[in-house]
Design a protein around this motif. Structure first.
Motif, PDB file in Angstrom:
ATOM      1  N   TYR A   3      26.540 -43.796  11.122  1.00 15.33           N
ATOM      2  CA  TYR A   3      27.322 -43.378   9.824  1.00 15.33           C
ATOM      3  C   TYR A   3      27.815 -41.693   9.983  1.00 15.33           C
ATOM      4  O   TYR A   3      27.349 -40.910  10.659  1.00 15.33           O
ATOM      5  CB  TYR A   3      26.375 -43.220   8.639  1.00 15.33           C
ATOM      6  N   LEU A   4      28.899 -41.517   9.420  1.00 17.67           N
ATOM      7  CA  LEU A   4      29.497 -40.154   9.534  1.00 17.67           C
ATOM      8  C   LEU A   4      29.110 -39.197   8.475  1.00 17.67           C
ATOM      9  O   LEU A   4      28.909 -39.789   7.422  1.00 17.67           O
ATOM     10  CB  LEU A   4      30.996 -40.256   9.203  1.00 17.67           C
ATOM     11  N   ASN A   5      28.512 -38.314   8.667  1.00 16.16           N
ATOM     12  CA  ASN A   5      28.305 -37.252   7.746  1.00 16.16           C
ATOM     13  C   ASN A   5      29.596 -36.194   7.525  1.00 16.16           C
ATOM     14  O   ASN A   5      29.724 -35.536   8.548  1.00 16.16           O
ATOM     15  CB  ASN A   5      26.874 -36.306   8.356  1.00 16.16           C
ATOM     16  N   VAL A   6      29.995 -36.169   6.385  1.00 19.03           N
ATOM     17  CA  VAL A   6      31.111 -35.377   6.024  1.00 19.03           C
ATOM     18  C   VAL A   6      30.618 -34.034   5.260  1.00 19.03           C
ATOM     19  O   VAL A   6      31.578 -33.464   4.883  1.00 19.03           O
ATOM     20  CB  VAL A   6      32.215 -36.020   5.222  1.00 19.03           C
ATOM     21  N   ASP A   7      29.248 -33.540   5.463  1.00 22.06           N
ATOM     22  CA  ASP A   7      29.054 -32.552   4.556  1.00 22.06           C
ATOM     23  C   ASP A   7      29.711 -31.347   5.269  1.00 22.06           C
ATOM     24  O   ASP A   7      30.186 -30.210   4.407  1.00 22.06           O
ATOM     25  CB  ASP A   7      27.393 -32.421   4.527  1.00 22.06           C
ATOM     26  N   GLN A   8      29.702 -31.240   6.649  1.00 20.96           N
ATOM     27  CA  GLN A   8      30.307 -29.896   7.135  1.00 20.96           C
ATOM     28  C   GLN A   8      31.786 -29.703   6.850  1.00 20.96           C
ATOM     29  O   GLN A   8      32.213 -28.578   6.381  1.00 20.96           O
ATOM     30  CB  GLN A   8      30.144 -29.949   8.835  1.00 20.96           C
TER      31      GLN A   8
END
Length: 148
Positions: A3-8
């Motif tokens: 899964y992609l983490n877009v937090d950054q």
């Protein structure tokens, strides 16, 4: 599936937005305004690089090879993102303009360049928010619940 983490990316967006607000509040031609302008330009560069890294990861989920993606020009990455409905064609055109402007940062930190970049930031913030939302919806932690 990873899964992609877009937090950054979202953090980059918040920092860029805050820098823009502080720039607008600072007195014209002041050192403070120059500091915030420089922060905007660097934040803009960082947000783009973060977005392109996420797009490459997203494209891997659609079966594109990692080594080939690393050698693929950014504008072709953007075109591939449109093929997989990660970006619309009008968004791709705007991202081309953002990338062209970003490439100029290596050559021109002058006043005119800064003014051009500052005019792009509000639309860029909208487009990068949309990209983060689409990536999170299609490839984020809850994507399997959304039919992805």
């Amino acid at each position: 599936m990873q899964y992609l983490n877009v937090d950054q990316l979202r953090r980059c967006m918040k920092t860029l937005d805050a820098s823009l607000l502080l720039y607008q509040k600072a007195e014209g031609d002041s050192i403070e305004q120059e500091v915030f302008r420089n922060a905007i330009i660097k934040g803009y560069e960082l947000a783009q690089e973060t977005a392109f890294k996420l797009l490459k990861k997203a494209l891997k989920a659609f079966g594109h090879g990692g080594k080939k993606l690393e050698a693929t020009p950014v504008k072709d990455i953007l075109r591939l993102a449109a093929v997989h409905d990660l970006l619309t064609l009008p968004e791709v055109e705007r991202w081309f303009a953002y990338r062209d402007n970003r490439n100029n940062t290596a050559h021109d930190y002058g006043e005119q360049f800064a003014k051009e970049t500052l005019t792009l930031i509000p639309a860029f913030l909208q487009d990068i928010t949309t990209l983060a939302d689409v990536l999170e919806q299609k490839l984020g932690k809850g994507a399997e619940n959304n039919g992805a």
